[in-house]
Design a protein around this motif. Structure first.
Motif: not given
Length: 432
Positions: A128-142, A148-156
């Motif tokens: 897959t592309g690079l994003a397909g290699q991710l298992t988690g993301v952290e981002l600051v909201q507005a 925090r999005v991982t396979e165990t937190e906000n996985a959907e």
């Protein structure tokens, strides 16, 4: 008020303020204050997108200090990386730890956050592309909160935030599923376009990573076949002199000089391409993956790239060849063709579809519009999805029908950024 411009010079802006964030809490405060003040915030990386996807309007955020590897889980090979880490820095950092990214694109000047957020991909129908290699993301909201999005937190949410166009928040860190470091045996060889197109399935399916470059106004292509190896004793890199000759002198300095010359006398381009294509020679070498995947690109150009069903690639290339044969437009830059596996990311150009990618380029010193417009006119009925970071003329109306999860993404954007703190003119156009 300093002017900002992307690498290709296709987008410029004058944001009201530029902020070099010190850390994540500083970024959180900046986002919250900007939301309350009604200001828009945009993080910019290397500026290597040709579209206005990273164009800052009010507040330009620099993420340079959020760089480097944050943590490594040796049991799983998962690595948390700060968002501002450049790919050309990340490769050696992972290698030092015995790891590598599964696949990479052909340019490594981007930051990791910019690369995944725009859908950067490499080639290889099993990857897959690079994003397909991710298992988690952290981002600051507005509102300044950290999601925090991982396979165990906000996985959907992972299929949405892994490739978010920068529309959902500012990414601060990413978790990458790495693999043990590996070698690539690279074989680059000339061939004819018809020969490659007639045997395209055997070439694509028969190796780990296959791509080719077709020289317009000729029947010649350069094929690139990369095979994954793990035996370190097989490493046989290019001699330093050959690397400098091929990649620095021929591919950059000489190619740049030829483009400047032919801009003044474009009628000689077809003859020049014939000579250049016939001069191609076979070369083989074996080196660490991050050193093989990417190449230096110093000559400034414009680019558009589209993803279509893999089976549609040969016919579209033949149609493009027919148009170029009429010499309505003459082009020095090769046409690049790559392939990638299907994935489940909502805004991925390979969403639920094994895809072929065709990228066309025009030298920055020449007008690209006639060439690009002609190419885009050939895409009717192909369900073409443009690379988010490369030039195209589509808006939300056309894109909605090409992405089954488009409305789900827009709904999530409405929830995470209802005041559109992270928008800009490009995102307004493509997302509505």
């Amino acid at each position: 008020m300093a002017e900002w411009s992307n690498w290709a010079g296709t987008v410029t802006s004058r944001p009201e303020e530029t902020v070099m964030v010190r850390d994540v809490p500083h970024l959180q405060l900046l986002c919250e204050e900007s939301m309350l003040a009604g200001r828009r915030v945009k993080a910019v990386g290397a500026g290597h997108s040709f579209t206005g996807i990273a164009e800052p309007t009010d507040v330009l955020v620099r993420m340079d200090r959020l760089s480097g590897v944050r943590s490594v889980d040796e049991s799983t090979g998962r690595v948390w990386v700060h968002a501002g880490t450049s790919l050309h820095v990340l490769g050696p950092e992972l290698h030092r730890r015995g790891l590598a990214m599964t696949n990479l694109g052909d340019i490594d000047r981007q930051t990791i956050a910019g690369a995944v957020s725009t859908g950067t991909h490499g080639t290889g129908v099993g990857f897959t592309g690079l994003a397909g290699q991710l298992t988690g993301v952290e981002l600051v909201q507005a509102d300044g909160s950290l999601l925090r999005v991982t396979e165990t937190e906000n996985a959907e949410l992972l299929p949405a935030v892994a490739l978010s166009l920068g529309a959902l928040g500012i990414v601060t860190a990413l978790e990458i599923q790495c693999v043990p470091k590996f070698l690539l045996r690279a074989v680059e060889a000339p061939a004819s376009l018809d020969e490659v197109l007639d045997g395209i399935d055997e070439r694509v399916d028969g190796t780990d990573h296959f791509e080719f470059y077709w020289f317009p106004h000729t029947d010649r292509v350069l094929t690139k076949t990369n095979t994954r190896l793990t035996d370190e004793s097989q490493r046989a890199p290019l001699p330093a002199w050959r690397s400098r000759l091929d990649d620095d002198l021929l591919s950059n300095k000489l190619f740049g000089a030829l483009n400047k010359a032919t801009t003044r006398t474009p009628r000689i381009i077809p003859a020049m391409n014939q000579v250049s294509a016939r001069a191609l020679s076979r070369r083989e070498f074996t080196d660490w993956s991050y050193r093989v995947f990417a190449s230096e690109r110093d000559v400034v150009f414009r680019e558009t790239e589209i993803a279509i069903p893999r089976t549609a690639v040969p016919d579209l290339l033949r149609e493009l060849r027919s148009w170029l044969s009429r010499k309505v437009e003459v082009v020095t830059f090769p046409v690049e063709v790559r392939f990638a596996a299907a994935d489940d990311l909502w805004l991925s150009t390979a969403h639920e579809r094994e895809s072929g990618y065709i990228a066309i380029h025009q030298y920055a010193g020449r007008d690209h519009r006639r060439y690009f417009d002609a190419f885009w006119s050939m895409l009717d009925g192909l369900d073409a999805r443009p690379h988010w970071g490369k030039m195209h003329d589509l808006g939300a109306t056309e894109l909605r029908s090409r992405y089954p999860k488009f409305d789900d993404f827009v709904a999530l954007r409405d929830r995470l950024d209802p005041q559109r703190v992270f928008t800009n003119p490009y995102l307004d156009k493509v997302l509505g």
